[in-house]
Design a protein around this motif. Structure first.
Motif, PDB file in Angstrom:
ATOM      1  N   ARG A  40      27.637  60.744  37.567  1.00 29.93           N
ATOM      2  CA  ARG A  40      28.442  60.052  36.567  1.00 29.93           C
ATOM      3  C   ARG A  40      29.411  59.096  37.258  1.00 29.93           C
ATOM      4  O   ARG A  40      29.889  59.353  38.361  1.00 29.93           O
ATOM      5  CB  ARG A  40      29.220  61.052  35.703  1.00 29.93           C
ATOM      6  CG  ARG A  40      28.323  62.075  35.020  1.00 29.93           C
ATOM      7  CD  ARG A  40      29.102  62.905  34.011  1.00 29.93           C
ATOM      8  NE  ARG A  40      29.495  62.123  32.847  1.00 29.93           N
ATOM      9  CZ  ARG A  40      28.713  61.873  31.815  1.00 29.93           C
ATOM     10  NH1 ARG A  40      27.465  62.327  31.798  1.00 29.93           N
ATOM     11  NH2 ARG A  40      29.145  61.168  30.788  1.00 29.93           N
ATOM     12  N   ARG A  41      29.687  58.003  36.588  1.00 30.12           N
ATOM     13  CA  ARG A  41      30.680  57.048  37.088  1.00 30.12           C
ATOM     14  C   ARG A  41      31.306  56.322  35.910  1.00 30.12           C
ATOM     15  O   ARG A  41      30.780  56.340  34.796  1.00 30.12           O
ATOM     16  CB  ARG A  41      30.039  56.031  38.029  1.00 30.12           C
ATOM     17  CG  ARG A  41      29.116  55.027  37.367  1.00 30.12           C
ATOM     18  CD  ARG A  41      28.680  53.948  38.348  1.00 30.12           C
ATOM     19  NE  ARG A  41      27.738  53.016  37.752  1.00 30.12           N
ATOM     20  CZ  ARG A  41      28.084  51.919  37.074  1.00 30.12           C
ATOM     21  NH1 ARG A  41      29.369  51.628  36.902  1.00 30.12           N
ATOM     22  NH2 ARG A  41      27.167  51.106  36.581  1.00 30.12           N
ATOM     23  N   ILE A  42      32.422  55.678  36.198  1.00 27.99           N
ATOM     24  CA  ILE A  42      33.109  54.880  35.179  1.00 27.99           C
ATOM     25  C   ILE A  42      32.437  53.521  35.096  1.00 27.99           C
ATOM     26  O   ILE A  42      32.356  52.797  36.099  1.00 27.99           O
ATOM     27  CB  ILE A  42      34.601  54.715  35.509  1.00 27.99           C
ATOM     28  CG1 ILE A  42      35.291  56.079  35.582  1.00 27.99           C
ATOM     29  CG2 ILE A  42      35.286  53.827  34.476  1.00 27.99           C
ATOM     30  CD1 ILE A  42      35.267  56.843  34.274  1.00 27.99           C
ATOM     31  N   THR A 297      16.675  48.358  41.059  1.00 27.95           N
ATOM     32  CA  THR A 297      18.027  48.873  41.274  1.00 27.95           C
ATOM     33  C   THR A 297      19.023  48.273  40.286  1.00 27.95           C
ATOM     34  O   THR A 297      18.782  47.227  39.690  1.00 27.95           O
ATOM     35  CB  THR A 297      18.505  48.579  42.705  1.00 27.95           C
ATOM     36  OG1 THR A 297      18.574  47.161  42.887  1.00 27.95           O
ATOM     37  CG2 THR A 297      17.560  49.182  43.730  1.00 27.95           C
ATOM     38  N   GLY A 298      20.141  48.974  40.164  1.00 22.40           N
ATOM     39  CA  GLY A 298      21.226  48.502  39.301  1.00 22.40           C
ATOM     40  C   GLY A 298      22.483  48.272  40.111  1.00 22.40           C
ATOM     41  O   GLY A 298      22.466  47.632  41.158  1.00 22.40           O
ATOM     42  N   SER A 299      23.594  48.831  39.652  1.00 17.47           N
ATOM     43  CA  SER A 299      24.878  48.611  40.312  1.00 17.47           C
ATOM     44  C   SER A 299      24.979  49.389  41.616  1.00 17.47           C
ATOM     45  O   SER A 299      24.431  50.484  41.754  1.00 17.47           O
ATOM     46  CB  SER A 299      26.024  49.039  39.379  1.00 17.47           C
ATOM     47  OG  SER A 299      26.010  48.286  38.186  1.00 17.47           O
ATOM     48  N   ARG A 300      25.678  48.794  42.555  1.00 18.98           N
ATOM     49  CA  ARG A 300      25.981  49.485  43.806  1.00 18.98           C
ATOM     50  C   ARG A 300      27.313  50.190  43.663  1.00 18.98           C
ATOM     51  O   ARG A 300      28.296  49.607  43.185  1.00 18.98           O
ATOM     52  CB  ARG A 300      26.015  48.502  44.973  1.00 18.98           C
ATOM     53  CG  ARG A 300      26.369  49.152  46.304  1.00 18.98           C
ATOM     54  CD  ARG A 300      26.114  48.240  47.465  1.00 18.98           C
ATOM     55  NE  ARG A 300      26.583  48.847  48.718  1.00 18.98           N
ATOM     56  CZ  ARG A 300      26.285  48.398  49.922  1.00 18.98           C
ATOM     57  NH1 ARG A 300      25.502  47.344  50.067  1.00 18.98           N
ATOM     58  NH2 ARG A 300      26.752  48.992  51.005  1.00 18.98           N
ATOM     59  N   VAL A 301      27.365  51.456  44.085  1.00 22.37           N
ATOM     60  CA  VAL A 301      28.589  52.255  44.020  1.00 22.37           C
ATOM     61  C   VAL A 301      28.859  52.784  45.421  1.00 22.37           C
ATOM     62  O   VAL A 301      28.253  53.772  45.853  1.00 22.37           O
ATOM     63  CB  VAL A 301      28.455  53.421  43.014  1.00 22.37           C
ATOM     64  CG1 VAL A 301      29.773  54.179  42.908  1.00 22.37           C
ATOM     65  CG2 VAL A 301      28.001  52.918  41.654  1.00 22.37           C
ATOM     66  N   GLY A 302      29.744  52.126  46.149  1.00 26.24           N
ATOM     67  CA  GLY A 302      30.016  52.526  47.525  1.00 26.24           C
ATOM     68  C   GLY A 302      28.785  52.332  48.391  1.00 26.24           C
ATOM     69  O   GLY A 302      28.218  51.248  48.469  1.00 26.24           O
TER      70      GLY A 302
END
Length: 335
Positions: A40-42, A297-302
């Motif tokens: 999960r992420r914001i 792929t979608g968003s990069r998170v870190g």
């Protein structure tokens, strides 16, 4: 279309054509794998804004007079109290001298009237009249002194001269802009946030800010939120204090990532994804072999990236040196 895509993927697995699909001909490779998991992420949406100084002043004269000296130059750094503009003070100086002379005479008259009144040689009315004239003269002298101080226009704070609207010889009048000054060391982003997102932001929140020409994202702190929305655009203005950073200047275009809710997405390490032209590929471990997959792929998170399609939760993804593998190659997992 599918046949062409499959042919392309097969071509990526080796430098030349393979005579036959024979796993035994490929040496086993020791790899490290990681299970793909939902996390999960914001979620955020970008709001557009502009970098502006926290302190900005349009400096105008408080008295009328011709400009005798213009010392401010656009681009010049100044300190608080530095002289920017000098007005011709001859008329104001004459008024000040007259006020001082009147005060001196009124003070002498008051002292004389006070002595006579103490000696009961004059009436109370004469004393009160002299006392009133003295205090009026005191006020007029103080006003004239203040007016004389206004002929020298000084910087109200440390900053940078960003504009000059007049020059030597021009007439300065009260309210007419002379010089523009701003503090380049304390900047903030002012952004318009849609009504539906404004409820997700509060003062003190730290949000990611991206600014044109600056590759690194900055962290801005929400310092102000407009109490009401603009009826025309349906947006709230929020202001975020920005840290000092090389290349950050007022007037730059920026975006702030405003929280919009929480989402769950499948993630894998960024190192697991290989880019081949327009295609994104990964290796998964299936039945003791490396299997090539096309993913989106979608968003990069870190250091992780979200996988939109092409992979299921729980599958083992090769995360160490995937570029050294070939499709169908036997693999041994590191313990």
């Amino acid at each position: 279309m599918l046949l062409a895509l499959a042919t392309t993927v097969m071509g990526l697995t080796g430098c030349g054509p393979r005579k036959q699909t024979n796993d035994a001909a490929l040496p086993a490779a020791t790899v490290q794998a990681q299970a793909a998991e939902y996390q999960r992420r914001i979620a955020t949406e970008d709001a557009i804004g502009t970098v502006l100084p926290k302190l900005k002043a349009v400096i105008a004269a408080k008295v009328s007079g011709s400009i005798e000296k213009m010392l401010a130059v656009p681009g010049q750094s100044v300190k608080a109290g530095d002289l920017l503009v000098q007005l011709n003070a001859s008329e104001i100086q004459a008024r000040y001298d007259q006020a001082e002379a009147s005060l001196k005479q009124a003070e002498q008259d008051w002292k004389r009237a006070s002595a006579l009144y103490d000696q009961q040689a004059s009436s109370r009315a004469e004393y009160d009249a002299a006392d009133s004239r003295y205090h009026v003269a005191l006020g007029e002298a103080a006003e004239a002194k203040a007016m004389l101080g206004y002929v020298q226009i000084r910087a109200p704070f440390d900053g940078l001269i960003t504009g000059k609207d007049v020059d030597t010889g021009d007439l300065a009048v009260p309210g007419k802009p002379l010089v523009e000054l701003e503090d380049p060391d304390h900047l903030r982003l002012e952004a318009n946030v849609p009504v539906e997102l404004a409820g997700h932001v509060k003062p003190g929140d730290r949000l990611q800010v991206s600014v044109e020409t600056i590759e690194t994202n900055l962290e801005g702190t929400v310092s102000e939120i407009a109490p009401s929305a603009d009826p025309g655009s349906g947006t709230f203005v929020i202001k975020l204090d920005l840290p000092q950073f090389p290349g950050l200047r007022s007037g730059q275009f920026g975006r702030v990532a405003v929280p919009s809710g929480e989402i769950s997405a499948l993630r894998v390490p960024v190192l697991a994804v290989m880019q081949r032209g327009d295609m994104e590929l990964i290796f998964v471990v299936s039945g003791g072999h490396a299997q090539l997959r096309i993913v989106k792929t979608g968003s990069r998170v870190g250091e992780e990236v979200e996988i939109v399609s092409g992979l299921d939760a729980g599958e083992q993804v090769v995360v160490s040196n995937p570029n050294n593998l070939q499709d169908g190659q036997p693999v041994v997992l590191k313990p």
